[in-house]
Write a protein that holds these residues in place. Structure first.
Motif, short mmCIF file in Angstrom:
data_model
loop_
_atom_site.label_atom_id
_atom_site.label_comp_id
_atom_site.label_asym_id
_atom_site.label_seq_id
_atom_site.Cartn_x
_atom_site.Cartn_y
_atom_site.Cartn_z
N ARG A 113 49.82 32.15 28.98
CA ARG A 113 50.48 31.00 29.60
C ARG A 113 49.95 30.63 30.97
O ARG A 113 50.21 29.52 31.46
N SER A 114 49.21 31.51 31.63
CA SER A 114 48.86 31.23 33.02
C SER A 114 47.54 31.86 33.42
O SER A 114 47.07 32.81 32.80
N ASN A 115 46.95 31.29 34.48
CA ASN A 115 45.74 31.82 35.10
C ASN A 115 46.03 32.13 36.57
O ASN A 115 46.73 31.38 37.24
N GLU A 116 45.48 33.22 37.07
CA GLU A 116 45.63 33.57 38.48
C GLU A 116 44.45 33.05 39.28
O GLU A 116 43.32 32.99 38.79
N SER A 117 44.70 32.67 40.53
CA SER A 117 43.62 32.22 41.42
C SER A 117 43.94 32.60 42.85
O SER A 117 45.11 32.83 43.20
N VAL A 118 42.91 32.67 43.67
CA VAL A 118 43.07 32.95 45.09
C VAL A 118 42.11 32.06 45.86
O VAL A 118 40.96 31.90 45.47
N LYS A 119 42.60 31.45 46.93
CA LYS A 119 41.78 30.62 47.80
C LYS A 119 41.91 31.15 49.22
O LYS A 119 43.02 31.37 49.71
N VAL A 120 40.78 31.39 49.88
CA VAL A 120 40.77 31.89 51.25
C VAL A 120 39.98 30.92 52.12
O VAL A 120 38.86 30.52 51.76
N CYS A 121 40.53 30.53 53.23
CA CYS A 121 39.86 29.63 54.16
C CYS A 121 39.44 30.39 55.42
O CYS A 121 40.18 31.24 55.91
N GLY A 122 38.25 30.08 55.91
CA GLY A 122 37.78 30.68 57.15
C GLY A 122 36.92 31.91 56.98
O GLY A 122 36.40 32.43 57.97
N ALA A 123 36.73 32.38 55.74
CA ALA A 123 35.88 33.55 55.51
C ALA A 123 34.41 33.17 55.66
O ALA A 123 34.03 32.02 55.42
N ASP A 124 33.57 34.13 56.05
CA ASP A 124 32.13 33.87 56.15
C ASP A 124 31.50 33.70 54.78
O ASP A 124 30.57 32.92 54.61
N SER A 125 31.99 34.46 53.79
CA SER A 125 31.43 34.40 52.45
C SER A 125 32.33 35.18 51.51
O SER A 125 33.32 35.80 51.93
N ALA A 126 31.98 35.14 50.22
CA ALA A 126 32.70 35.92 49.22
C ALA A 126 31.70 36.45 48.21
O ALA A 126 30.67 35.83 47.94
N VAL A 127 31.98 37.62 47.65
CA VAL A 127 31.10 38.21 46.66
C VAL A 127 31.93 38.73 45.49
O VAL A 127 33.10 39.08 45.65
N THR A 128 31.32 38.73 44.32
CA THR A 128 31.91 39.34 43.13
C THR A 128 30.86 40.26 42.52
O THR A 128 29.69 40.24 42.93
N ALA A 129 31.25 41.02 41.54
CA ALA A 129 30.29 41.86 40.82
C ALA A 129 29.32 40.97 40.05
O ALA A 129 29.61 39.80 39.78
N ASN A 130 28.16 41.52 39.70
CA ASN A 130 27.19 40.74 38.91
C ASN A 130 27.82 40.24 37.61
O ASN A 130 27.69 39.08 37.25
N LYS A 131 28.50 41.14 36.90
CA LYS A 131 29.16 40.76 35.66
C LYS A 131 30.63 40.53 35.96
O LYS A 131 31.48 41.39 35.73
N THR A 132 30.96 39.38 36.48
CA THR A 132 32.33 39.07 36.89
C THR A 132 33.05 38.26 35.83
O THR A 132 32.43 37.49 35.08
N ASN A 133 34.37 38.43 35.76
CA ASN A 133 35.22 37.62 34.91
C ASN A 133 35.88 36.50 35.71
O ASN A 133 36.72 35.77 35.18
N VAL A 134 35.49 36.37 36.98
CA VAL A 134 36.10 35.40 37.88
C VAL A 134 35.12 34.26 38.10
O VAL A 134 33.92 34.48 38.30
N VAL A 135 35.60 33.03 38.07
CA VAL A 135 34.75 31.87 38.27
C VAL A 135 35.08 31.23 39.63
O VAL A 135 36.24 31.14 40.02
N ALA A 136 34.05 30.80 40.36
CA ALA A 136 34.23 30.13 41.64
C ALA A 136 34.50 28.65 41.39
O ALA A 136 33.81 28.01 40.59
N LEU A 137 35.50 28.10 42.07
CA LEU A 137 35.88 26.70 41.91
C LEU A 137 35.74 25.96 43.23
O LEU A 137 35.95 26.55 44.30
#
Length: 364
Positions: free
Chosen positions: A335-359
């Motif tokens: 029924r739902s998808n989780e998301s997180v938005k952060v403002c003011g960070a220098d950058s963000a990283v995920t693992a090479n094989k990530t299940n998370v998509v950048a929007l």
């Protein structure tokens, strides 16, 4: 930290070919061919069985000193530019024999032999839209502020005797005069600005490039949060728990994690507050789970949280630098998808094989 970009490991990387003599050569309408104002490098890469051309075009007036140098040098692409001029280039990936663009991901773009002359000319390259750039530890290039783009400029004089001849066989000096830009997300084109700044004599400089990385990756110098980080402690049970006034405690509408970190001998609390309406499904889940902080949010809602560092036992805020913030277990339900938005960070990283998509997200 950060994870190795896919382009550095070959994961999903297109099959790159050595750049070949152009099938068409008329950048900016300067010749020697006629017709479309492009340089076409045929069969620059192969992807899913298709052969892909690399097509260059100028998006501003192009000034050339000697057109005969445009095309290739060995396995490098080459563009000649008049001293004192700059050119904005668009690099497009197009299916061979068609006008159809194609998205390519996990590739690199390297510019070699970025150097200066004894007359006072400096070469520079600026690329917009790249995920990052790498130079060698003993690089001769200077990183120059360029807004959201990445720009590098020569600082050391060079001549024809140190020009590279093969991208697979470079000397340490040739590597030091090179910069690699990395692209991970699918794209059908990218843009680069080449420039030669100087007094304006009637001469020119050659820029050479290839679609391969030249330096070790990830960059040898890691971002500040990965070294010299502020000493962090495991998150402890809250001393106060009333986020958004939802309880279970009363009073200040905050969630206080005591002694979250140590700074200059002082302990610092991490204090959460909601700056928008907060709806919880189970407030009993707020607080900690093991050494993780935990906040419960009702399905179908969102909450804007402010994280504040304060001296333990007081309301006095304290500035903290070189720290990281990680959100774990981002997943979905029927029924739902989780998301997180952060403002003011220098950058963000995920693992090479990530299940998370950048929007895309608005800056606030």
């Amino acid at each position: 930290c950060p994870p190795v970009p896919p382009v550095c490991t070959g994961m999903g990387m297109p099959q790159l070919q050595a750049l070949q003599s152009p099938s068409h050569n008329n950048l900016g309408g300067k010749g020697p061919d006629e017709g479309a104002e492009t340089i076409v490098y045929p069969n620059a890469l192969t992807m899913k069985g298709d052969r892909i051309d690399l097509v260059l075009s100028a998006t501003n007036p192009y000034e050339v000193h000697n057109i005969k140098y445009n095309g290739i040098k060995g396995e490098f692409g080459r563009v000649n530019l008049k001293d004192g001029a700059s050119v904005d280039l668009r690099f497009q990936f197009i299916v061979t024999g068609t006008n159809k663009t194609v998205d390519v991901s996990n590739f690199a773009f390297t510019v070699y032999d970025v150097d200066s002359t004894h007359e006072g000319y400096n070469e520079s390259v600026k690329v917009c839209g790249a995920d990052g750039a790498s130079t060698s530890n003993d690089t001769t290039l200077e990183s120059v502020p360029a807004g959201d783009c990445l720009m590098y400029q020569s600082t050391v004089e060079g001549g024809g005797d140190n020009n590279p001849g093969d991208p697979k066989n470079l000397t340490a000096e040739q590597v030091a005069n090179s910069v690699t830009f990395f692209f991970s997300k699918p794209r059908s084109e990218f843009k680069a600005t080449l420039a030669v700044s100087g007094p304006g004599f009637e001469a020119g400089r050659n820029f050479i490039f290839a679609l391969v990385p030249v330096v070790s990756c990830p960059p040898p110098q890691l971002p500040p949060p990965c070294s010299g980080m502020t000493e962090m402690n495991a998150l402890l049970s809250p001393t106060h728990n009333n986020l958004g006034g939802r309880g279970p405690d009363m009073g200040a509408e905050t969630l206080v994690y005591p002694k979250a970190l140590s700074l200059s001998g002082d302990t610092v609390d991490l204090v959460l507050s909601a700056s928008s309406d907060y709806e919880a499904n189970n407030v009993a889940a707020n607080g900690v789970k093991g050494e993780f902080g935990s906040v419960n949010v009702r399905d179908g809602t969102s909450v804007d949280l402010k994280f504040k560092f304060v001296h333990s036992g007081s309301d006095k805020s304290v500035e903290v630098e070189k720290f990281a913030f990680t959100v774990y277990d981002l997943d979905s339900t029927l029924r739902s998808n989780e998301s997180v938005k952060v403002c003011g960070a220098d950058s963000a990283v995920t693992a090479n094989k990530t299940n998370v998509v950048a929007l895309p997200a608005d800056k606030e």
